[in-house]
Write an enzyme that holds these catalytic residues in place. Structure first.
Site, PDB file in Angstrom:
ATOM      1  N   LYS A  92      39.661  33.390  20.672  1.00 40.51           N
ATOM      2  CA  LYS A  92      38.575  33.956  21.297  1.00 40.51           C
ATOM      3  C   LYS A  92      39.211  35.617  21.689  1.00 40.51           C
ATOM      4  O   LYS A  92      38.287  36.313  21.778  1.00 40.51           O
ATOM      5  CB  LYS A  92      38.433  33.303  22.720  1.00 40.51           C
ATOM      6  N   LYS A 104      32.217  22.850  10.540  1.00 37.29           N
ATOM      7  CA  LYS A 104      31.483  22.262  11.602  1.00 37.29           C
ATOM      8  C   LYS A 104      30.236  23.041  12.148  1.00 37.29           C
ATOM      9  O   LYS A 104      30.102  24.192  12.035  1.00 37.29           O
ATOM     10  CB  LYS A 104      32.662  22.092  12.686  1.00 37.29           C
ATOM     11  N   LYS A 142      27.516  25.856  17.823  1.00 37.57           N
ATOM     12  CA  LYS A 142      26.448  26.282  18.970  1.00 37.57           C
ATOM     13  C   LYS A 142      26.388  28.003  18.569  1.00 37.57           C
ATOM     14  O   LYS A 142      25.262  28.059  18.982  1.00 37.57           O
ATOM     15  CB  LYS A 142      27.112  26.011  20.124  1.00 37.57           C
TER      16      LYS A 142
END
Ligand code: TRP
Length: 340
Positions: free
Chosen positions: A123, A205, A208
Site C-alpha cells: 500500500k 486473483k 475489487k
C-alpha cells in the site's frame, strides 16, 4: 471450578469474528471465498461481523460515499444470509473500545513487525503521496478488533494471514507480561474457498480494485453485465471444456460453475463434452446470475428500509460494546490505569 464455571466452560460456543471494509462492491471472489461461508458458521459459533470503517480511512475516502457504503456493506451481509438474531452485526466506529484497545496494543508491538507487513509495503508503494501512520498501525487496530471479543476463530483470506499472526504475537506478549487476558485466535480459512481469478488475466486473483471492469464480476452487477463479462472472459484456443494447468481461463470458469452448482470438475467436463465455449460461458453466467438474484433482491429491500437497517446496526453496536468493554476494562486494570 464451581458449578457455574463448569457450565459456561462447556456450553460456550466458540467465537468467530471477522471484519469487512466498506469500500468497493464485493466481487464474486469475495462472495465465494468469504461472504458465502459466513452464514454457515452462525449455528455452530457465536459470530460477530463488523463493517470496519476505521480501517477504511487509511486511504482517503469521500465522507458521503463512506457513509453510504457502510450501510450498503451491512445490507449486503444481511442479504447474504447473516441473521442479526443469531449474529452480531455492527459498525466498528460505533464501539469506541476498538480505538481504545488499539492504543494499548500498539505499545506491545515492535515497530519492525509493522514495517515488514506485506500489505503495508504494497500500500505504501501504491500511495507514495500518503504513507500515513494509520497505514502502518492498521494491523494493531485489526488485532484490537479480534482480541476484544476473545475470538477463537477468524475467517480470513490468505492475504490477511500475516496480520492475524501479528495479532497472535501481540496477545502472547501481553499475556506473558501480565497474565492470561486474551484468547489466542486461530485463522479459519474455508476448505471450499476455491479462489476466483480475474476473467481477463486468469493467472491473477479477481480484485475489487481492478481498473478493468470486464475482469471483475460484482455481487450487485445486473444480469446483463454478468452475462457480458462472462462472454468476454479470456479462454484458450483448444475449444474443450476441461481443467488443466495451461488452461487457467477455462479452469477458473469451471471452478466458478462448480461452486455455484455443486458439480465436480468431472461432472462439468462430462456435461460440456463436445459443446463449445460459448455455451459453457452462457451456463456459467446463468448459474452466477441465479445464485446472486435472491441476494440482490433482499439487498434492494433492505436498503429501501433504512429504519430497519439502522436498528440492526444500533442493536449490534450495543451488544458488541458490552462484550468489548469487559475486555478493555481488564486490560486497563492490568496496565495500571487509575480507575475511579
Ligand atoms: N483487514 C481485513 C481486510 O482487509 C479487514 C479486517 C479488519 C478484519 N479487522 C478485521 C478481518 C478483523 C478479520 C478480523 O480484509
Amino acid at each position: 471450578m464451581n458449578q457455574e464455571t463448569i457450565q459456561t466452560a462447556t456450553t460456550r460456543k466458540k467465537r468467530v469474528f471477522s471484519g469487512i471494509q466498506p469500500t468497493g462492491v464485493f466481487t464474486l471472489g469475495n462472495y465465494v471465498g468469504a461472504v458465502r461461508n459466513w452464514p454457515r458458521l452462525q449455528d455452530e459459533y457465536d459470530c460477530i461481523y463488523s463493517v470496519v470503517d476505521q480501517h477504511a480511512i487509511t486511504v482517503r475516502q469521500d465522507p458521503a460515499a463512506l457513509r453510504r457504503q457502510t450501510r450498503e456493506t451491512a445490507a449486503l451481509l444481511l442479504a447474504s444470509g447473516i441473521d442479526p438474531k443469531k449474529s452480531i452485526v455492527f459498525v466498528q466506529s460505533h464501539v469506541p473500545a476498538h480505538a481504545q484497545l488499539s492504543w494499548v496494543l500498539g505499545c506491545f508491538c515492535p515497530f519492525g513487525d509493522l514495517t515488514r507487513m506485506h500489505q503495508f509495503k504494497e500500500k505504501s508503494a501504491k500511495h507514495p503521496e500518503d504513507i500515513n501512520g494509520g497505514l502502518l498501525t492498521y494491523p494493531i487496530l485489526m488485532a484490537a478488533d479480534i482480541l476484544l471479543y476473545q475470538t477463537d476463530l477468524v475467517p480470513i483470506g490468505i492475504d490477511q494471514k500475516q496480520h492475524l499472526e501479528l495479532a497472535r504475537n501481540i496477545a502472547q506478549r501481553f499475556n506473558g507480561v501480565y497474565s492470561p487476558t486474551f484468547t489466542m485466535p486461530d485463522g479459519y480459512i474455508p476448505q471450499v474457498g476455491a479462489k476466483v481469478m480475474s476473467l481477463q488475466e486468469p493467472e491473477k486473483k479477481m480484485s475489487k480494485s481492478d481498473s478493468n471492469e470486464n475482469a471483475v464480476v460484482r455481487m450487485l452487477d445486473t444480469p446483463d453485465a454478468i452475462l457480458r463479462k462472462f462472454k468476454r472472459a479470456v479462454t484458450d484456443s483448444e475449444g474443450c471444456v476441461r481443467a488443466a494447468q495451461d488452461k487457467p481461463g477455462i479452469t477458473n470458469l469451471m471452478s466458478i460453475y462448480g461452486v455455484m452448482t455443486g458439480k465436480s470438475f468431472a461432472d462439468i467436463e462430462h456435461e460440456f463434452d463436445g459443446r463449445g465455449y460459448g455455451e459453457f460461458k452462457q451456463a456459467v453466467a446463468e448459474a452466477v446470475i441465479e445464485t446472486l438474484r435472491p441476494i440482490q433482491e433482499e439487498y434492494a429491500r433492505l436498503l429501501a428500509d433504512k429504519a430497519y437497517l439502522d436498528s440492526v446496526l444500533t442493536e449490534g453496536a450495543v451488544r458488541a460494546d458490552a462484550l468489548a468493554r469487559r475486555t478493555l476494562s481488564k486490560v486497563y486494570k492490568k496496565v495500571g490505569f487509575l480507575q475511579l
